[in-house]
Design a protein around this motif. Structure first.
Motif, PDB file in Angstrom:
ATOM      1  N   PHE A  60       0.899  -1.444  -0.130  1.00  0.00           N
ATOM      2  CA  PHE A  60      -0.035   0.106   0.043  1.00  0.00           C
ATOM      3  C   PHE A  60       0.758   1.300   0.014  1.00  0.00           C
ATOM      4  CE2 PHE A  60      -2.874  -3.172   1.989  1.00  0.00           C
ATOM      5  CZ  PHE A  60      -3.793  -3.293   0.962  1.00  0.00           C
ATOM      6  N   PHE A  61       0.824   1.985   1.277  1.00  0.00           N
ATOM      7  CA  PHE A  61       1.683   3.255   1.183  1.00  0.00           C
ATOM      8  C   PHE A  61       2.992   3.100   1.912  1.00  0.00           C
ATOM      9  CE2 PHE A  61      -2.677   4.536   0.636  1.00  0.00           C
ATOM     10  CZ  PHE A  61      -2.819   5.206  -0.695  1.00  0.00           C
ATOM     11  N   PHE A  62       3.183   2.122   2.590  1.00  0.00           N
ATOM     12  CA  PHE A  62       4.169   1.536   3.403  1.00  0.00           C
ATOM     13  C   PHE A  62       5.504   1.343   2.534  1.00  0.00           C
ATOM     14  CE2 PHE A  62       0.624   0.868   6.188  1.00  0.00           C
ATOM     15  CZ  PHE A  62       0.888   1.822   6.779  1.00  0.00           C
ATOM     16  N   LYS A  63       6.803   1.572   2.855  1.00  0.00           N
ATOM     17  CA  LYS A  63       7.908   1.010   1.954  1.00  0.00           C
ATOM     18  C   LYS A  63       8.931   0.552   2.915  1.00  0.00           C
ATOM     19  CE  LYS A  63       7.360   4.625  -1.563  1.00  0.00           C
ATOM     20  NZ  LYS A  63       8.039   5.790  -2.083  1.00  0.00           N
ATOM     21  N   PHE A  64       9.361  -0.638   2.679  1.00  0.00           N
ATOM     22  CA  PHE A  64      10.447  -1.503   3.301  1.00  0.00           C
ATOM     23  C   PHE A  64      11.584  -1.553   2.242  1.00  0.00           C
ATOM     24  CE2 PHE A  64       6.263  -2.729   4.891  1.00  0.00           C
ATOM     25  CZ  PHE A  64       6.286  -2.154   6.191  1.00  0.00           C
ATOM     26  N   TYR A  65      12.901  -1.537   3.067  1.00  0.00           N
ATOM     27  CA  TYR A  65      13.919  -1.950   2.180  1.00  0.00           C
ATOM     28  C   TYR A  65      14.692  -3.194   3.026  1.00  0.00           C
ATOM     29  CZ  TYR A  65      13.317   2.345  -0.140  1.00  0.00           C
ATOM     30  OH  TYR A  65      12.887   3.476  -1.061  1.00  0.00           O
ATOM     31  N   PHE A  66      15.183  -4.145   1.994  1.00  0.00           N
ATOM     32  CA  PHE A  66      15.858  -5.306   2.733  1.00  0.00           C
ATOM     33  C   PHE A  66      17.175  -5.365   1.874  1.00  0.00           C
ATOM     34  CE2 PHE A  66      11.346  -6.507   2.878  1.00  0.00           C
ATOM     35  CZ  PHE A  66      11.504  -6.869   4.314  1.00  0.00           C
ATOM     36  N   TYR A  67      18.373  -5.534   2.502  1.00  0.00           N
ATOM     37  CA  TYR A  67      19.702  -5.730   1.807  1.00  0.00           C
ATOM     38  C   TYR A  67      20.121  -7.389   1.942  1.00  0.00           C
ATOM     39  CZ  TYR A  67      19.348  -0.665   2.424  1.00  0.00           C
ATOM     40  OH  TYR A  67      19.072   0.569   2.229  1.00  0.00           O
ATOM     41  N   PRO A  68      19.872  -7.960   0.880  1.00  0.00           N
ATOM     42  CA  PRO A  68      19.916  -9.547   0.973  1.00  0.00           C
ATOM     43  C   PRO A  68      21.690  -9.934   0.864  1.00  0.00           C
ATOM     44  CG  PRO A  68      19.309  -8.666  -1.105  1.00  0.00           C
ATOM     45  CD  PRO A  68      19.327  -7.731  -0.494  1.00  0.00           C
ATOM     46  N   LEU A  69      22.215  -8.813   0.575  1.00  0.00           N
ATOM     47  CA  LEU A  69      23.991  -9.196   0.358  1.00  0.00           C
ATOM     48  C   LEU A  69      24.811  -8.748   1.595  1.00  0.00           C
ATOM     49  CD1 LEU A  69      24.644  -8.303  -3.265  1.00  0.00           C
ATOM     50  CD2 LEU A  69      23.914 -10.426  -2.284  1.00  0.00           C
ATOM     51  N   ARG A  70      24.023  -8.382   2.573  1.00  0.00           N
ATOM     52  CA  ARG A  70      24.691  -8.036   3.989  1.00  0.00           C
ATOM     53  C   ARG A  70      25.015  -9.197   4.685  1.00  0.00           C
ATOM     54  NH1 ARG A  70      21.811  -2.947   6.431  1.00  0.00           N
ATOM     55  NH2 ARG A  70      22.589  -1.490   5.071  1.00  0.00           N
ATOM     56  N   LEU A  71      26.069  -9.419   5.333  1.00  0.00           N
ATOM     57  CA  LEU A  71      26.620 -10.527   5.927  1.00  0.00           C
ATOM     58  C   LEU A  71      25.730 -10.673   7.290  1.00  0.00           C
ATOM     59  CD1 LEU A  71      30.209 -10.468   5.772  1.00  0.00           C
ATOM     60  CD2 LEU A  71      28.736 -11.979   4.473  1.00  0.00           C
ATOM     61  N   LYS A  72      25.134 -11.845   7.465  1.00  0.00           N
ATOM     62  CA  LYS A  72      24.373 -12.086   8.518  1.00  0.00           C
ATOM     63  C   LYS A  72      25.252 -13.022   9.414  1.00  0.00           C
ATOM     64  CE  LYS A  72      19.936 -11.944   6.532  1.00  0.00           C
ATOM     65  NZ  LYS A  72      18.643 -12.836   6.257  1.00  0.00           N
ATOM     66  N   SER A  73      25.008 -13.030  10.904  1.00  0.00           N
ATOM     67  CA  SER A  73      25.784 -13.768  11.583  1.00  0.00           C
ATOM     68  C   SER A  73      25.004 -15.142  11.897  1.00  0.00           C
ATOM     69  CB  SER A  73      25.675 -13.335  13.288  1.00  0.00           C
ATOM     70  OG  SER A  73      24.521 -12.904  13.735  1.00  0.00           O
ATOM     71  N   SER A  74      25.751 -16.278  11.963  1.00  0.00           N
ATOM     72  CA  SER A  74      25.163 -17.664  11.849  1.00  0.00           C
ATOM     73  C   SER A  74      25.868 -18.365  12.644  1.00  0.00           C
ATOM     74  CB  SER A  74      24.990 -18.038  10.268  1.00  0.00           C
ATOM     75  OG  SER A  74      26.434 -18.297  10.133  1.00  0.00           O
TER      76      SER A  74
END
Length: 166
Positions: A60-74
């Motif tokens: 709708f009117f909400f925007k979200f940004y995701f960064y898939p190439l960032r390193l995640k701690s696992s």
């Protein structure tokens, strides 16, 4: 009274979501890549100076940004189980995937390429002429321009129908 109106509106919304078209659009010259469910959400890939790639999700009117190439701690200590019958599951998944792909309709296809080799371009010219007659818009150029525009459309109802029919 109000519950009945709410229920009818909810059912109309669900029905609309089942028949509303899902559009996948790729344009290499404008760098536009998105998946869109009309009037509800849009997921697009955008370039970013820092993270190289970011996914923009608009609901709708909400925007979200995701960064898939960032390193995640696992956790490296996690154990994975090997499943039995892996080949049979893969074959069934490939068959379902193929049937789902068959439900998609190509609405627009434009391919404009230059291979860099004028002899290869000349050999591809008749092939593209035959493809142009039957399928989409295929062009060979000798100016060094490469372009691809692809617009694919489907409806969630068709995808659900393929799951039910299997």
């Amino acid at each position: 009274m109000y519950l009945g109106i709410f229920l009818v509106l909810f059912l109309l919304l669900v029905l609309y979501l089942l028949v509303a078209p899902i559009v996948i659009y790729l344009d290499t010259t404008a760098n536009t890549y998105y998946l869109k469910l009309t009037h509800f959400f849009k997921i697009s890939l955008e370039s970013d100076k820092v993270a190289v790639l970011k996914i923009r999700m608009q609901l709708f009117f909400f925007k979200f940004y995701f960064y898939p190439l960032r390193l995640k701690s696992s956790n490296k200590n996690k154990k994975t189980k090997k499943s039995t019958g892996l080949r049979q599951k893969r074959r069934a998944g490939l068959k379902k995937g193929y049937k789902i792909l068959k439900t998609f309709k190509v609405k627009k296809l434009l391919v404009n390429i230059d291979t860099g080799d004028c002899i290869l371009n000349a050999k591809l010219y008749p092939v593209f002429a035959v493809l142009n007659y039957n399928f989409g818009s295929f062009n060979i150029n000798f100016a060094g321009k490469n372009q691809m525009v692809l617009r694919i459309q489907n409806r969630p109802f068709n995808i659900i129908k393929t799951f039910i029919n299997n």
